[in-house]
Design a protein around this motif. Structure first.
Motif, PDB file in Angstrom:
ATOM      1  N   VAL A 142      39.610  35.027  41.892  1.00 52.03           N
ATOM      2  CA  VAL A 142      38.650  35.440  40.670  1.00 52.03           C
ATOM      3  C   VAL A 142      37.320  36.195  41.148  1.00 52.03           C
ATOM      4  CG1 VAL A 142      37.337  33.235  40.637  1.00 52.03           C
ATOM      5  CG2 VAL A 142      37.460  34.379  38.502  1.00 52.03           C
ATOM      6  N   LYS A 143      36.635  36.908  40.220  1.00 52.53           N
ATOM      7  CA  LYS A 143      35.630  37.564  40.558  1.00 52.53           C
ATOM      8  C   LYS A 143      34.422  36.676  40.321  1.00 52.53           C
ATOM      9  CE  LYS A 143      33.259  42.006  39.801  1.00 52.53           C
ATOM     10  NZ  LYS A 143      33.126  43.152  39.134  1.00 52.53           N
ATOM     11  N   CYS A 144      33.689  36.535  41.535  1.00 51.24           N
ATOM     12  CA  CYS A 144      32.579  35.252  41.528  1.00 51.24           C
ATOM     13  C   CYS A 144      31.658  35.827  40.522  1.00 51.24           C
ATOM     14  CB  CYS A 144      31.903  35.335  42.892  1.00 51.24           C
ATOM     15  SG  CYS A 144      30.479  34.254  43.237  1.00 51.24           S
ATOM     16  N   ILE A 145      30.939  34.825  39.802  1.00 55.77           N
ATOM     17  CA  ILE A 145      30.064  35.284  38.701  1.00 55.77           C
ATOM     18  C   ILE A 145      28.677  35.589  39.334  1.00 55.77           C
ATOM     19  CG2 ILE A 145      29.294  32.620  38.712  1.00 55.77           C
ATOM     20  CD1 ILE A 145      29.144  32.938  35.580  1.00 55.77           C
TER      21      ILE A 145
ATOM     22  N   LYS B 109      32.193  39.500  43.528  1.00 54.11           N
ATOM     23  CA  LYS B 109      33.300  39.912  44.472  1.00 54.11           C
ATOM     24  C   LYS B 109      34.475  39.141  44.275  1.00 54.11           C
ATOM     25  CE  LYS B 109      31.940  37.744  49.011  1.00 54.11           C
ATOM     26  NZ  LYS B 109      31.709  37.557  50.353  1.00 54.11           N
ATOM     27  N   GLU B 110      35.616  39.365  44.618  1.00 59.81           N
ATOM     28  CA  GLU B 110      36.844  38.640  44.644  1.00 59.81           C
ATOM     29  C   GLU B 110      36.865  37.264  45.524  1.00 59.81           C
ATOM     30  OE1 GLU B 110      39.614  38.760  42.435  1.00 59.81           O
ATOM     31  OE2 GLU B 110      38.514  40.181  41.351  1.00 59.81           O
ATOM     32  N   ILE B 111      36.968  36.269  44.969  1.00 63.56           N
ATOM     33  CA  ILE B 111      36.879  35.260  45.982  1.00 63.56           C
ATOM     34  C   ILE B 111      38.136  34.298  45.512  1.00 63.56           C
ATOM     35  CG2 ILE B 111      34.494  34.693  46.315  1.00 63.56           C
ATOM     36  CD1 ILE B 111      34.378  32.711  44.155  1.00 63.56           C
TER      37      ILE B 111
ATOM     38  N   LYS C   7      40.196  34.790  33.950  1.00 65.10           N
ATOM     39  CA  LYS C   7      39.760  35.794  34.935  1.00 65.10           C
ATOM     40  C   LYS C   7      40.557  35.737  36.293  1.00 65.10           C
ATOM     41  CE  LYS C   7      35.092  35.473  32.933  1.00 65.10           C
ATOM     42  NZ  LYS C   7      33.836  34.931  32.998  1.00 65.10           N
ATOM     43  N   ILE C   8      41.449  34.853  36.342  1.00 66.43           N
ATOM     44  CA  ILE C   8      42.313  34.453  37.373  1.00 66.43           C
ATOM     45  C   ILE C   8      43.205  35.774  37.740  1.00 66.43           C
ATOM     46  CG2 ILE C   8      43.885  32.993  38.607  1.00 66.43           C
ATOM     47  CD1 ILE C   8      42.648  30.712  37.281  1.00 66.43           C
ATOM     48  N   THR C   9      43.349  35.940  39.021  1.00 62.94           N
ATOM     49  CA  THR C   9      44.393  37.077  39.468  1.00 62.94           C
ATOM     50  C   THR C   9      45.051  36.395  40.780  1.00 62.94           C
ATOM     51  OG1 THR C   9      42.818  38.136  40.845  1.00 62.94           O
ATOM     52  CG2 THR C   9      43.064  38.874  38.790  1.00 62.94           C
ATOM     53  N   GLU C  10      46.163  36.848  40.804  1.00 61.02           N
ATOM     54  CA  GLU C  10      47.086  36.084  42.020  1.00 61.02           C
ATOM     55  C   GLU C  10      47.156  37.223  43.054  1.00 61.02           C
ATOM     56  OE1 GLU C  10      50.442  34.686  40.262  1.00 61.02           O
ATOM     57  OE2 GLU C  10      49.485  32.985  39.065  1.00 61.02           O
ATOM     58  N   LYS C  11      47.164  36.698  44.282  1.00 62.35           N
ATOM     59  CA  LYS C  11      47.370  37.612  45.469  1.00 62.35           C
ATOM     60  C   LYS C  11      48.148  37.010  46.407  1.00 62.35           C
ATOM     61  CE  LYS C  11      42.694  40.048  45.317  1.00 62.35           C
ATOM     62  NZ  LYS C  11      41.753  40.110  46.252  1.00 62.35           N
ATOM     63  N   PRO C  12      49.090  37.851  46.977  1.00 65.76           N
ATOM     64  CA  PRO C  12      50.312  37.183  47.879  1.00 65.76           C
ATOM     65  C   PRO C  12      49.433  36.619  49.108  1.00 65.76           C
ATOM     66  CG  PRO C  12      50.669  39.560  47.370  1.00 65.76           C
ATOM     67  CD  PRO C  12      49.578  39.354  46.673  1.00 65.76           C
ATOM     68  N   ASN C  13      49.887  35.419  49.464  1.00 68.10           N
ATOM     69  CA  ASN C  13      49.581  34.936  50.824  1.00 68.10           C
ATOM     70  C   ASN C  13      50.633  34.962  51.999  1.00 68.10           C
ATOM     71  OD1 ASN C  13      51.615  32.706  50.465  1.00 68.10           O
ATOM     72  ND2 ASN C  13      49.829  31.642  49.270  1.00 68.10           N
TER      73      ASN C  13
END
Length: 685
Positions: A43-46, A50-52, A28-34
């Motif tokens: 990851v979308k919080c269970i 929402k994305e956290i 479920k992990i997605t990567e976002k530039p920092n």
């Protein structure tokens, strides 16, 4: 991106979690530039949907939350992240909170993952659970995990796990707590406190601001606990339910409510059908925690009776000048009148029913001695035999005009009588209205069985005369009766041929009680000392002497009824003239005695024999105790005897632990005088 890459260099681990859970989260992990030109894992919080950003502690939180849902069965709506915990104006955030299933505003279990060291996590959880009232807590860093039960604000104990959604902490603990365990750890014996002390503490801490009737709510709890202990006494394997063993406050209230309802079904006529516990769950939780370690069943009534006396001290009992009679005074009266199993007894001003219940003890003890059976712990919940319960159900009666006192008395008699009792709510003096009162539907539902038996002992249609053999009472001696309808029915309501405008309540009780007795019947009645001395009361003494033999007068110490009143009192013992049992004579001997060892100090605190019998003490920890661990009151009204089964032929070897007293001296007098109730019956100490 792998989770192990994110955890590298941290104090967190994946050791506790399954490979499937780890793979599922990684998928479920997605990567976002920092801002540094790299990427951060999200990851979308269970729970929050929402994305956290995935940090080491967030990985552990997400994985453990997945376990709470899948392995423990908790629905997502009961789980909250960043749950606010308030400390004054400051709010901190708990990592995970499992909310109570019945009230989402209540924290049930708190989970800490942000403190990677166990010691730090434990301290954090202590403060959180103290603030929220949560009963359990979990700390984990993914490598290790610890489960806690919060026993009190500053005391955590480790437990093996937390409950699944359909379990309770009791299921996890599965720690037996039987009647034997309660006896061994009895809070009163261990701490030297009384039940009255504990109730006072509860009242100060909780009940004073709870907006409830303190008497009613404490009575309900004692009622439920007595029922619980009775089951425990008859079933050695039964785990007592009157315990705060880790449920949420709401779960605990449901359990205690269920126990109370069972008690009401078993012992009818004490509470209404729709009675329920009115304490809030948090208030009830504190009360249960305070009372659960107390053993109420006892070899005497002191434990519950002192508590009820305190609770009722400001009610109608105290206002009308009637106070519960100390147990040692009652025992003296019982020993001096020597009741037998075939003799009906009544208390016409019953209070908590001390006279009838201690008469039951005396008769039961005689039964056991006659059969050479070990004398039991007499006020236990252990089921009694047919002979014992028959006596209670058919020969023991009590009435009182105070509804609260009647309910207390019924409770104690219901236990002794195996679910039946002849304790009734009636005005003893105003018997002309009994016909009307007893026709009420609600009254009939509660008291009719006992009243039918009472009517069989009446030899008049208007209830003015009865055929009781024994009567013991401490009637109220404050306040006058002024109602003409009542006064007109009493000879003592007249003076010099005219009806008096008012007559002392206790004066009318003298006449009424004599009329309850059949010829040869005997009576003990507590009266103010003035009735024996005042010249204006000479007509009362003459009335008594015309109808009864005066057996004895025992002067009680002035502290006997303190702290409620310092009125000096005496006990008058009578036997109604009878051609066979008590032939009328003009001159006869009377037994006189005065109590020297006071039983209470000037403040009304109990005095106990010192363990070495060298004097007295107010500290129960320094006191002489009987075989059951009860401190022995410092008095000289009667001897205290323990019975032991030492394995010989005699199952009841007596051991006298205090000197002979007034009762024993009277018995010797009675035998010399050949009084009917001691001619063929030895004294049973």
């Amino acid at each position: 991106m792998k989770l192990t890459d994110i955890l590298k260099g941290s104090e967190y681990s994946l050791a506790l979690f399954s490979t499937e859970s780890i793979i599922s989260l990684e998928a479920k992990i997605t990567e976002k530039p920092n801002k540094k030109g790299g990427v951060d894992p999200y990851v979308k919080c269970i729970i929050r949907d929402k994305e956290i950003k995935l940090t080491p502690e967030e990985i552990v939180r997400q994985l453990y939350t997945q376990e709470l849902i899948e392995r423990y069965g908790y629905p997502k709506e009961r789980l909250v992240f960043e749950y606010p915990v308030y400390f004054g104006r400051e709010a901190k955030r708990a990592d995970i909170v499992i909310r109570d299933k019945d009230d989402f505003n209540v924290a049930y279990i708190i989970v800490e993952v942000k403190k990677p060291k166990a010691k730090d996590g434990r301290e954090q959880l202590k403060s959180y659970t103290h603030s929220t009232g949560a009963s359990m807590a979990v700390w984990t860093n993914g490598s290790a995990i610890t489960y806690y039960q919060r026993k009190n604000p500053n005391y955590f104990v480790d437990i093996s796990n937390i409950p699944k959604v359909f379990e309770t902490l009791e299921d996890i603990l599965n720690t037996p707590f039987t009647m034997d365990d309660l006896i061994k750890s009895d809070k009163l014996t261990q701490t030297g406190k009384s039940l009255k002390d504990l109730i006072t503490e509860i009242e100060d801490e909780v009940l004073a601001n709870a907006g409830v009737d303190v008497f009613e709510e404490v009575f309900k709890l004692i009622f439920a606990k007595l029922f619980d202990e009775q089951i425990g006494a008859t079933d050695p394997k039964y785990n007592l339910e009157f315990r705060n063993s880790g449920q949420s406050d709401i779960q605990l209230k449901a359990k205690i409510e269920k126990l109370f309802k069972k008690a009401c079904d078993k012992w009818e006529g004490v509470f209404s059908d729709d009675a329920k516990i009115n304490l809030t769950p948090p208030h009830l939780s504190i009360c249960v925690s305070s009372l659960e370690g107390v053993k109420l069943f006892n070899s005497n009534l002191d434990v519950v009776d002192e508590a009820f006396e305190y609770l009722m001290s400001k009610s109608s009992k105290g206002e009308k000048g009637q106070y519960f009679t100390p147990r040692y005074v009652i025992d003296m009266c019982v020993k001096m009148l020597n009741p037998k199993a075939d003799e009906p007894i009544i208390d016409t001003a019953a209070g908590s029913s001390g006279f009838p219940v201690h008469t039951i003890f005396h008769v039961w003890k005689n039964m056991q001695l006659a059969k050479n059976e070990p004398v039991s712990h007499l006020f236990t919940a252990i089921k009694k035999g047919y002979e014992e319960t028959e006596y209670v159900q058919n020969n023991v009666f009590a009435i009182d005009f105070d509804e609260k006192a009647v309910r207390v008395a019924r409770t104690l008699n219901l236990i002794a009588g195996d679910g039946q009792t002849n304790v009734m709510h009636l005005n003893t003096l105003d018997y002309s209205r009994w016909d009307t009162v007893t026709k009420g539907e609600q009254w009939n539902d509660t008291y009719n069985n006992g009243f039918k038996k009472l009517k069989k002992l009446s030899h008049t249609k208007d209830f003015s005369g009865f055929d009781f053999i024994l009567l013991m009472a401490n009637p109220p001696f404050a306040g006058d009766i002024k109602e003409g309808q009542i006064l007109s029915r009493y000879e003592l309501g007249m003076k010099n041929g005219k009806m008096q405008k008012s007559v002392g309540r206790d004066i009318l009780f003298i006449e009424r009680n004599i009329n309850f007795l059949k010829p040869g019947g005997r009576m003990a009645i507590v009266l103010p000392q003035g009735r024996f001395n005042n010249s204006s009361d000479k007509y009362i003494r003459e009335f008594i002497a015309e109808r009864c033999r005066i057996l004895a007068v025992v002067g009680l110490h002035g502290n006997t009824f303190k702290p409620h009143t310092g009125t000096k009192t005496s006990v008058l013992f009578l036997q109604k003239w009878d051609d066979k049992l008590c032939p009328k004579v003009d001159n006869y001997n009377i037994f006189f005695a005065t109590q020297q060892k006071e039983g209470k100090n000037n403040s009304g605190d109990k005095l106990y024999w010192k363990a070495d019998k060298s004097g007295m003490t107010t500290d129960p920890k320094l006191a002489l105790c009987d075989k059951y661990g009860h401190p022995v009151i410092y008095h000289d009204l009667h001897a205290t005897i323990d019975y032991y089964d030492r394995g010989g032929v005699n199952k009841n070897e007596p051991e006298q632990i205090t000197p002979d007293g007034i009762a024993e001296a009277f018995v010797e007098f009675a035998k010399k005088e050949q009084l009917s109730f001691f001619v063929d019956a030895p004294l049973i100490k």
